[in-house]
Design an enzyme around this catalytic site. Structure first.
Site, PDB file in Angstrom:
ATOM      1  N   MET A   1       0.822  -1.222   0.000  1.00 53.23           N
ATOM      2  CA  MET A   1       0.000   0.000   0.000  1.00 53.23           C
ATOM      3  C   MET A   1       0.853   1.268   0.000  1.00 53.23           C
ATOM      4  SD  MET A   1      -3.211   1.250   0.825  1.00 53.23           S
ATOM      5  CE  MET A   1      -4.184  -0.065   1.504  1.00 53.23           C
ATOM      6  N   LYS A   2       1.902   1.251   0.809  1.00 50.82           N
ATOM      7  CA  LYS A   2       2.723   2.472   0.961  1.00 50.82           C
ATOM      8  C   LYS A   2       3.572   2.741  -0.271  1.00 50.82           C
ATOM      9  CE  LYS A   2       4.186   1.208   5.137  1.00 50.82           C
ATOM     10  NZ  LYS A   2       4.998   1.181   6.349  1.00 50.82           N
ATOM     11  N   GLY A   3       3.837   1.703  -1.057  1.00 53.12           N
ATOM     12  CA  GLY A   3       4.543   1.901  -2.307  1.00 53.12           C
ATOM     13  C   GLY A   3       6.045   1.922  -2.195  1.00 53.12           C
TER      14      GLY A   3
END
Ligand code: B12
Length: 254
Positions: A131-133
């Site tokens: 999600m945070k990449g």
């Protein structure tokens, strides 16, 4: 700086165009000493590089020294005729890809991710999924139109195949990091073989990624695309959008 003309012979650039500045790093199995530094210089000279300059010599174990050496290369490479394929993926942002996936498919795309069998490396896979990449680019878990399921590392090939069937996955993303004795080739090939044997290969987009993976190798092994170092999730998502759309357009009506 203007990019080199297509047919230009090029060589590394450091300070001035054509100066051939390169940096090499390696470890010699000798204790740190003046003689070890001299050996590092001579080794670099034997590589055909000129003016070796040792900028770092660091003891990393009692009998091992790590070196970083600057030097100058005198050979060049002709850009003419070089053909190197990469996975076709437009430069699209997450929001645009999400919008297009929703518009074209009207449901969430199921994407499984894993490292196979003995491979315990998860960082590359997480860079694409998390999600945070990674490198300022959100991972697939952030995409509203993608149901991204990161299965983690050391997933048996048979388990991936089972989950492809169970989840009706649209795509499988495999991270292959360890390449010792070509183990990555074996694992990647085993997955293709088992999907084919189960009649599932054509139902999924298969993507491989990792430090030693490129598009040409992935295609050779029966994958639809391959992505190497520096890959970000939006490039992979853009490829998925393109490939799933192409398949939907060519699919015969049921
Ligand atoms: C961290 C690490 C480990 C950790 C892993 C922890 C974890 N949870 O992942 C630990 C300590 C467990 C480990 C163990 C081992 N490791 Co290790 N490890 C590394 C290390 C230092 C970094 C790898 C990494 O995280 N890179 C960062 C990520 C972001 O980069 P990346 O993987 O390339 O990913 C990018 C792209 O390749 C691509 N990508 C990657 N996967 C995917 C997947 C898809 C679908 C897509 C689209 C893109 C994509 O996108 C990512 C982002 O841009 C490397 C050395 C190095 N500096 O690279 C060695 C390295 C990979 N390990 C290596 C080895 C040999 C091992 C061991 C065999 C060591 C041993 N003798 O025990 C074991 C094997 C364990 C196992 N069973 O797999 C070798 C592999 C050499 C080879 N030719 O195979 C390396 C290169 C070190 C070396 N120089 O020898 N390792």
């Amino acid at each position: 700086m203007t990019p080199p003309a297509r047919e230009e012979n090029v060589r590394p650039y450091g300070d001035k165009k054509g100066d051939g500045a390169v940096q090499v790093s390696f470890t010699l199995p000798v204790a740190k000493s003046a003689a070890a530094t001299e050996a590092a210089k001579r080794y670099v000279a034997k590589m055909g590089l000129r003016e070796p300059y040792v900028t770092l010599a660091e003891s990393i174990a009692p009998e091992f020294t790590y070196f970083i050496v600057y030097a100058r290369a005198t050979h060049d490479v002709d850009m003419a005729g070089i053909v190197a394929e990469e996975a076709p993926a437009a430069a699209l942002g997450r929001e645009e890809i999400d919008r297009e996936l929703s518009r074209r498919f009207g449901r969430r795309i199921v994407v499984l991710g894993c490292a196979l069998e003995s491979d315990a490396h998860t960082v590359g896979l997480d860079a694409i999924f998390n999600m945070k990449g990674y490198a300022g680019d959100y991972g697939l878990e952030r995409y509203g139109a993608i149901d991204a399921r990161n299965l983690g590392a050391q997933v048996p090939v048979a388990e991936v195949v089972r989950l492809v069937r169970e989840t009706r996955a649209d795509a499988v993303l495999v991270s292959a990091t360890v390449t010792q004795n070509e183990i990555h080739v074996r694992h990647l090939t085993d997955l293709v073989d088992m999907l084919e044997a189960e009649g599932l290969r054509d139902r999924v987009v298969l993507i491989a990624g990792g430090a030693r993976v490129d598009h040409a190798l992935a295609k050779e092994l029966g994958y639809d695309a391959g992505f190497g170092p520096g890959t970000t999730a939006s490039r992979v998502a853009a490829f998925l959008l393109e490939e799933l759309s192409r398949r939907a357009a060519t699919a015969s009506p049921a």
